[in-house]
Scaffold this active site. Structure first.
Site, PDB file in Angstrom:
ATOM      1  N   HIS A   1      98.052 112.766 130.118  1.00  0.00           N
ATOM      2  CA  HIS A   1      98.552 113.732 128.996  1.00  0.00           C
ATOM      3  C   HIS A   1      97.908 115.207 129.125  1.00  0.00           C
ATOM      4  O   HIS A   1      98.807 116.247 128.741  1.00  0.00           O
ATOM      5  CB  HIS A   1      98.124 112.959 127.608  1.00  0.00           C
ATOM      6  CG  HIS A   1      98.551 113.908 126.296  1.00  0.00           C
ATOM      7  ND1 HIS A   1      99.948 114.375 125.997  1.00  0.00           N
ATOM      8  CD2 HIS A   1      97.799 114.538 125.463  1.00  0.00           C
ATOM      9  CE1 HIS A   1      99.973 114.888 125.187  1.00  0.00           C
ATOM     10  NE2 HIS A   1      98.704 115.195 124.518  1.00  0.00           N
TER      11      HIS A   1
ATOM     12  N   ASP B   1     101.273 119.535 124.316  1.00  0.00           N
ATOM     13  CA  ASP B   1     101.142 118.956 123.192  1.00  0.00           C
ATOM     14  C   ASP B   1     101.766 119.491 121.817  1.00  0.00           C
ATOM     15  O   ASP B   1     102.881 119.843 121.935  1.00  0.00           O
ATOM     16  CB  ASP B   1      99.859 118.452 123.106  1.00  0.00           C
ATOM     17  CG  ASP B   1      99.356 117.442 122.194  1.00  0.00           C
ATOM     18  OD1 ASP B   1      99.517 116.052 122.335  1.00  0.00           O
ATOM     19  OD2 ASP B   1      98.797 117.890 120.976  1.00  0.00           O
TER      20      ASP B   1
END
Length: 322
Positions: A297, A101
């Site tokens: 994610h 991320d």
């Protein structure tokens, strides 16, 4: 095997909390939003068992690390500088840097700006993105009815007020909403007049990779530290674009690996398909691009075994590291 050990280290004018495990070639693990060193809990043990020294900091603004108040203290230059200073403090000449991320953004740019200190890079979820031709916020999706979530994060105090109201509910919803287990479309767009959490799918039950005790840990960190530090990373997106102007067109020249889930909202961002197809143009030594089926994610948390295996294979394949 013993548990990772934590300690506070002075670096780049601030103090970072780090979790360490193992001995051997160093691997620096950079987390994203809204997480902490704990997002690497599975990798710390696996890397240590494989003969590496795994180092996972609470990044600037998170957990037990320092949280400068000024928004402009969270630029990419500060964040990369923290990682360089951490190597200095640990007396480590160079390391492999890994990021997920926002931590992937730091990792890619650390490898770009300081290949002398970071001799290889692994990015999870977020690939290296060359500098755009316009301010990033001007390119973010917005409609008459909604705006991109990163635009919602721009005004100081707004997102904090929502996310800090109930940190446990915030973490629980956000971790689930963009995972591979959620049925909705994640949290990429926030309708005008609504808050972020109103736009996400709340879980009735947690997925198998996330326990209530995991949620408790994250919630405790954000209960103490708040969300402002992590949100300030987003508030420097345009400032980072300005600062990186001298490096427009520069390529990452160290060995690299990229991994993501095929259900990751980042992979679905506009233009990402073309970027991934042409990633070798910007990262010429990339060894592989791995897409994990059904993964969302939270790559290293949702698929720890596959991520660990790919990381260790890559690390062992580096020159002089086998």
């Amino acid at each position: 095997m013993s548990e990772p050990k934590q300690r506070i280290v002075a670096t780049n004018g601030i103090r970072l909390n780090i979790a360490e495990h193992g001995d051997g070639p160093p691997v620096l693990l950079c987390h994203g939003f809204p997480e902490s060193w704990y997002s690497w809990r599975h990798q710390l043990r696996a890397l240590a068992a494989a003969g590496f020294r795994a180092i996972a900091p609470d990044m600037r603004g998170y957990g037990k690390s320092d949280r400068p108040e000024a928004v402009d203290q969270y630029t990419l230059f500060h964040l990369v500088g923290d990682m360089v200073g951490l190597l200095d403090a640990l007396e480590v000449p160079s390391a492999v840097i890994v990021g997920h991320d926002w931590g992937a953004v730091v990792a890619w740019h650390a490898a770009l700006l300081r290949p002398d200190r970071f001799h290889a890079v692994i990015g999870l979820s977020v690939p290296f993105r060359p500098r755009a031709n316009a301010r990033p916020t001007s390119l973010m999706p917005r409609t008459a009815d909604s705006q991109f979530y990163q635009l919602y994060f721009q005004q100081p105090g707004v997102a904090e007020a929502e996310l800090e109201r109930d940190p446990r509910a915030t973490v629980r919803s956000m971790l689930y909403a963009v995972s591979g287990d959620a049925s909705g479309g994640g949290i990429s767009m926030v309708p005008h007049g609504k808050s972020l959490l109103q736009a996400v799918e709340a879980p009735s039950n947690l997925p198998r990779w996330l326990s209530e005790s995991d949620v408790d840990f994250y919630a405790g960190e954000f209960q103490r530290a708040g969300f402002a530090g992590g949100l300030n990373w987003y508030r420097n997106i345009d400032r980072n674009w300005e600062l990186m102007a001298p490096f427009a067109g520069a390529r990452i020249k160290v060995p690299a690996l990229y991994m993501a889930g095929d259900r990751d909202l980042v992979v679905a961002f506009p233009g990402m398909d073309q970027l991934l197809a042409n990633l070798r143009n910007f990262v010429p030594q990339i060894r592989d691009t791995l897409m994990l089926p059904g993964c969302g994610h939270w790559t290293q948390q949702e698929r720890p075994d596959e991520v660990n295996a790919a990381m260790i294979e890559f690390l062992r394949g580096l020159p002089g590291r086998g």
